[in-house]
Design a protein around this motif. Structure first.
Motif, PDB file in Angstrom:
ATOM      1  N   UNK A 135      21.884 123.301 -53.020  1.00 42.54           N
ATOM      2  CA  UNK A 135      20.850 122.583 -53.771  1.00 42.54           C
ATOM      3  C   UNK A 135      19.460 122.933 -53.227  1.00 42.54           C
ATOM      4  N   UNK A 136      19.363 123.066 -51.895  1.00 46.04           N
ATOM      5  CA  UNK A 136      18.085 123.441 -51.279  1.00 46.04           C
ATOM      6  C   UNK A 136      17.614 124.788 -51.792  1.00 46.04           C
ATOM      7  N   UNK A 137      18.553 125.750 -51.825  1.00 49.42           N
ATOM      8  CA  UNK A 137      18.206 127.097 -52.282  1.00 49.42           C
ATOM      9  C   UNK A 137      17.736 127.057 -53.727  1.00 49.42           C
ATOM     10  N   UNK A 138      18.495 126.326 -54.559  1.00 49.36           N
ATOM     11  CA  UNK A 138      18.126 126.212 -55.971  1.00 49.36           C
ATOM     12  C   UNK A 138      16.751 125.570 -56.117  1.00 49.36           C
ATOM     13  N   UNK A 139      16.519 124.521 -55.322  1.00 52.33           N
ATOM     14  CA  UNK A 139      15.245 123.809 -55.404  1.00 52.33           C
ATOM     15  C   UNK A 139      14.099 124.738 -55.023  1.00 52.33           C
ATOM     16  N   UNK A 140      14.327 125.540 -53.964  1.00 49.78           N
ATOM     17  CA  UNK A 140      13.306 126.488 -53.539  1.00 49.78           C
ATOM     18  C   UNK A 140      12.968 127.473 -54.652  1.00 49.78           C
ATOM     19  N   UNK A 141      14.016 128.030 -55.266  1.00 52.11           N
ATOM     20  CA  UNK A 141      13.753 129.053 -56.274  1.00 52.11           C
ATOM     21  C   UNK A 141      13.131 128.417 -57.515  1.00 52.11           C
ATOM     22  N   UNK A 142      13.543 127.182 -57.808  1.00 48.55           N
ATOM     23  CA  UNK A 142      12.937 126.509 -58.955  1.00 48.55           C
ATOM     24  C   UNK A 142      11.456 126.234 -58.678  1.00 48.55           C
TER      25      UNK A 142
ATOM     26  N   UNK B 215      22.297 119.609 -58.468  1.00 45.63           N
ATOM     27  CA  UNK B 215      22.434 121.048 -58.686  1.00 45.63           C
ATOM     28  C   UNK B 215      22.454 121.345 -60.186  1.00 45.63           C
ATOM     29  N   UNK B 216      23.221 120.552 -60.940  1.00 43.37           N
ATOM     30  CA  UNK B 216      23.271 120.765 -62.392  1.00 43.37           C
ATOM     31  C   UNK B 216      21.888 120.574 -63.013  1.00 43.37           C
ATOM     32  N   UNK B 217      21.227 119.534 -62.561  1.00 42.81           N
ATOM     33  CA  UNK B 217      19.888 119.229 -63.049  1.00 42.81           C
ATOM     34  C   UNK B 217      18.933 120.399 -62.778  1.00 42.81           C
TER      35      UNK B 217
ATOM     36  N   UNK C 171      19.745 123.517 -62.195  1.00 43.37           N
ATOM     37  CA  UNK C 171      20.131 124.701 -62.972  1.00 43.37           C
ATOM     38  C   UNK C 171      19.611 124.596 -64.394  1.00 43.37           C
ATOM     39  N   UNK C 172      19.692 123.395 -64.934  1.00 44.22           N
ATOM     40  CA  UNK C 172      19.221 123.198 -66.301  1.00 44.22           C
ATOM     41  C   UNK C 172      17.712 123.411 -66.390  1.00 44.22           C
ATOM     42  N   UNK C 173      17.014 122.843 -65.421  1.00 43.72           N
ATOM     43  CA  UNK C 173      15.556 122.998 -65.420  1.00 43.72           C
ATOM     44  C   UNK C 173      15.163 124.463 -65.235  1.00 43.72           C
ATOM     45  N   UNK C 174      15.936 125.154 -64.382  1.00 42.83           N
ATOM     46  CA  UNK C 174      15.667 126.573 -64.152  1.00 42.83           C
ATOM     47  C   UNK C 174      15.880 127.360 -65.446  1.00 42.83           C
ATOM     48  N   UNK C 175      16.961 127.040 -66.163  1.00 44.66           N
ATOM     49  CA  UNK C 175      17.246 127.729 -67.423  1.00 44.66           C
ATOM     50  C   UNK C 175      16.123 127.484 -68.422  1.00 44.66           C
ATOM     51  N   UNK C 176      15.681 126.215 -68.503  1.00 47.47           N
ATOM     52  CA  UNK C 176      14.610 125.872 -69.431  1.00 47.47           C
ATOM     53  C   UNK C 176      13.353 126.666 -69.107  1.00 47.47           C
ATOM     54  N   UNK C 177      13.107 126.807 -67.809  1.00 45.05           N
ATOM     55  CA  UNK C 177      11.921 127.538 -67.361  1.00 45.05           C
ATOM     56  C   UNK C 177      12.058 129.021 -67.701  1.00 45.05           C
ATOM     57  N   UNK C 178      13.255 129.581 -67.500  1.00 46.82           N
ATOM     58  CA  UNK C 178      13.499 131.001 -67.750  1.00 46.82           C
ATOM     59  C   UNK C 178      13.376 131.327 -69.241  1.00 46.82           C
ATOM     60  N   UNK C 179      13.905 130.424 -70.079  1.00 51.72           N
ATOM     61  CA  UNK C 179      13.926 130.716 -71.512  1.00 51.72           C
ATOM     62  C   UNK C 179      12.618 130.303 -72.189  1.00 51.72           C
ATOM     63  N   UNK C 180      11.685 129.859 -71.383  1.00 56.16           N
ATOM     64  CA  UNK C 180      10.420 129.374 -71.923  1.00 56.16           C
ATOM     65  C   UNK C 180       9.563 130.560 -72.368  1.00 56.16           C
ATOM     66  N   UNK C 181       9.525 130.745 -73.697  1.00 57.27           N
ATOM     67  CA  UNK C 181       8.769 131.900 -74.201  1.00 57.27           C
ATOM     68  C   UNK C 181       7.352 131.527 -74.619  1.00 57.27           C
TER      69      UNK C 181
END
Lengths: 258, 242, 111
Positions: free
Chosen positions: A86-93, B72-74, B76-86
């Motif tokens: 989760x830390x790694x994911x948070x960092x990259x986010x 983690x799911x949250x 990942x979802x936010x990351x996906x939203x950010x990635x697909x943000x055109x």
């Protein structure tokens, strides 16, 4: 009397069934030899069944204490690994967010606000000067009073906030507005993560005032007294640089902003 | 178990040396095994915990795992939203503001409302100690409290956040530098039944307060207001780092 | 010897593949039966190496060992000394197994 001694001597000296000694090796019929083979099969079967039976009884045995302790260790390692993930994911986010928002002035403003709040609630990793307070159980068999309880840790944390601490972690677990500290046997659960004595409480704050104020605090006096009275461990160490990890923080479920 | 003795004489010095070394090794292994067996479990973590405690610890670890999985799911979802943000940084901005709004509620920089409890602690004789309030807040956090404030009848109130401390001052309480005098009202947002149950367990907060000669009343509400806020302080020593 | 080893291996494989559910009433006897079976097994191997192996003795000793061991546990359970008697059976058979294995070792390693 003699008979008993003979039985014991026999037991220790002659482990072989008498039958083997008394008979001359004979040539037996095929039927008997087949019987012998069947017996060997049965012995093998018995061993295998006993093995499988023991394996099947595992969930039952898992309730025994040692197995429970092992599971606690495994689960703690497992959740620590998840937390790292989760830390790694948070960092990259955070990185990606930074890049997405740095372009506009409104984005930069939103980002600055967010980072400040993250530091405030304990999501962000922070570094700074501070103190490390270590408190540990006295000899357990001595007295239940020599065990460090959740309330002891809470009292110390309260005194540290009073002394001007800006961020605190207990055994690496960062305190947040929704952190929980509770006793479970001889362990303490900090945000559901079990930690055991001695507990290491790290606090970042003004190096000029935090250590001095805390040392003079009534709570510090009380715990120094406990070291004599109950054999508890208690020490305060000033540190030039401490790093406190961030932690998970999900959105509130009940509260909405006004 | 008689070992063959007759070959002993035939042993060469070399063989004796090997045998001696092997014997020494085995004695060493035995000693090690003995020591390991004796020290086993002595300093093993959790070994003094009783089985119900261990079960509680395991439950707690399950809760921790679920919490981290959810995050983690949250993420990942936010990351996906950010990635697909055109459409440029529009969605990212919105997302950052929403997250800031959520964290502001927890950090106590904005007011909050929601279902919860109002708890009044009143005493004619003895005043509630800071420890009692530390306990109460800890118990409420354990029951999932999300936002809290403490106020008195004179209009003074303080938001309870991570770094909130309680200290005794004269007849009253010092909460983060704000002086309050009894009776005290705690306003808490969270799941009312869970929090109420946590306070009312035998030997819990309600018992402690009553035994101390004070009165405590707990009321559940569909909506309570936590209006006290704290200014967004700039930490001067705890610097964000990577 | 070879047939015996093969038969033993066949039994093990059979037991592992075939998921036998041991009836609950039989469960207390299983460990004792295993120890008795091991005793018969090692006794047989040793006798073979001593060149005095006898099929009849092997079969009978196995059946009787298991039955007597089970009987002792059963009686012990009825008399309230089940676990003590089980321990006794395990100790006695354990000493025999140990002695037989030692004899086998002397045969194989001459030491």
């Amino acid at each position: 009397m003699n008979g008993y001694r003979d039985a014991l001597a026999e037991l220790l000296d002659r482990q072989l069934d008498h039958g083997y000694r008394q008979t001359e090796p004979r040539k037996h019929s095929w039927a008997l030899r087949a019987f012998s083979a069947v017996t060997a099969v049965v012995i093998g079967l018995l061993i295998a069944v006993a093995y499988q039976n023991t394996q099947a009884a595992e969930p039952h045995q898992a309730r025994t204490k040692d197995a429970l302790i092992d599971r606690v260790h495994q689960q703690r390692i497992h959740t620590d690994e998840l937390a790292e993930q989760a830390d790694t994911l948070r960092d990259s986010y955070t990185q990606a967010q930074q890049e997405a928002l740095a372009g506009s002035s409104s984005g930069q403003r939103a980002l600055a606000d967010l980072r400040e709040l993250e530091a405030l609630v304990g999501v962000a990793k922070v570094r700074g000067p501070g103190v490390v307070v270590t408190v540990g159980d006295g000899p357990v068999h001595n007295d239940a009073a020599s065990l460090v309880q959740d309330r002891d840790v809470q009292t110390i944390v309260n005194a540290l906030w009073f002394s001007g601490a800006e961020a605190i972690s207990i055994d690496g677990q960062r305190l947040t507005p929704v952190s929980t500290i509770r006793t479970a046997g001889d362990a303490i659960l900090v945000d559901f993560r079990p930690v055991t004595s001695p507990y290491e409480i790290k606090a970042i704050g003004d190096p000029a005032t935090l250590p001095r104020t805390f040392r003079k605090h009534e709570v510090a006096d009380r715990f120094f007294e406990y070291t004599h009275k109950y054999g508890m461990k208690f020490s305060i160490n000033q540190k030039e640089r401490l790093t406190l990890m961030g932690t998970t923080m999900s959105a509130p479920r009940y509260a909405t902003g006004t | 178990m008689s070992e063959s003795n007759e070959s002993e004489a035939a042993h060469t010095k070399r063989r004796n040396a090997i045998a001696g070394a092997l014997t020494a090794l085995m004695v060493g292994i035995s000693g090690f095994a003995l020591a390991a067996q004796l020290s086993r479990d002595e300093d093993k973590e959790f070994s003094a915990a009783r089985e119900p405690d261990l079960v509680q610890i395991l439950d707690s670890l399950d809760a921790r795992r679920e919490r981290i999985r959810a995050e983690i799911e949250d993420l990942q979802e936010r990351q996906r939203a950010l990635d697909s943000d055109t459409q440029g940084s529009e969605a990212a901005l919105e997302e950052a503001e929403k997250r800031a709004g959520d964290l502001a509620i927890l950090a106590g920089t904005v007011g909050a409302k929601g279902p919860g409890l109002s708890i009044v602690i009143e005493s004619d004789t003895k005043h509630p100690t800071p420890e009692l309030l530390v306990d109460t807040v800890a118990e409420l956090r354990g029951a999932g409290a999300e936002a809290m404030q403490i106020s008195d009848n004179n209009g003074a109130s303080a938001r309870i956040v991570t770094s909130t401390y309680f200290a005794a001052v004269g007849e009253g309480l010092d909460v983060d530098g704000i002086t309050l005098s009894g009776p005290y009202t705690l306003t808490v947002i969270g799941d009312p039944p869970t929090m109420q149950a946590a306070l009312s367990i035998p030997g819990g907060i309600v018992d402690t307060v009553r035994r101390g000669g004070s009165k405590i009343s707990i009321d559940a509400h569909d909506e309570v207001n936590v209006s006290a806020t704290r200014p967004p302080t700039h930490p001067s020593h705890a610097q964000p780092t990577d | 010897m070879l047939i015996g080893a093969l038969a033993l291996a066949a039994g093990v494989v059979l037991g592992l593949v075939w998921d036998v559910a041991v009836p609950e009433a039989m469960e207390p006897y299983l460990p004792i039966a295993v120890v008795a079976a091991l005793d018969a097994l090692f006794g047989g191997v040793r006798a073979k190496l001593d060149k005095i192996f006898d099929d009849k003795v092997f079969v009978v000793s196995f059946i009787f060992n298991v039955l007597v061991a089970a009987l002792i546990v059963f009686l012990g359970d009825k008399l309230g000394v089940g676990s003590q008697l089980s321990t006794g059976v395990v100790v006695v058979l354990g000493v025999r197994i140990f002695g037989n294995v030692a004899a086998i070792r002397r045969h194989l390693f001459k030491a």
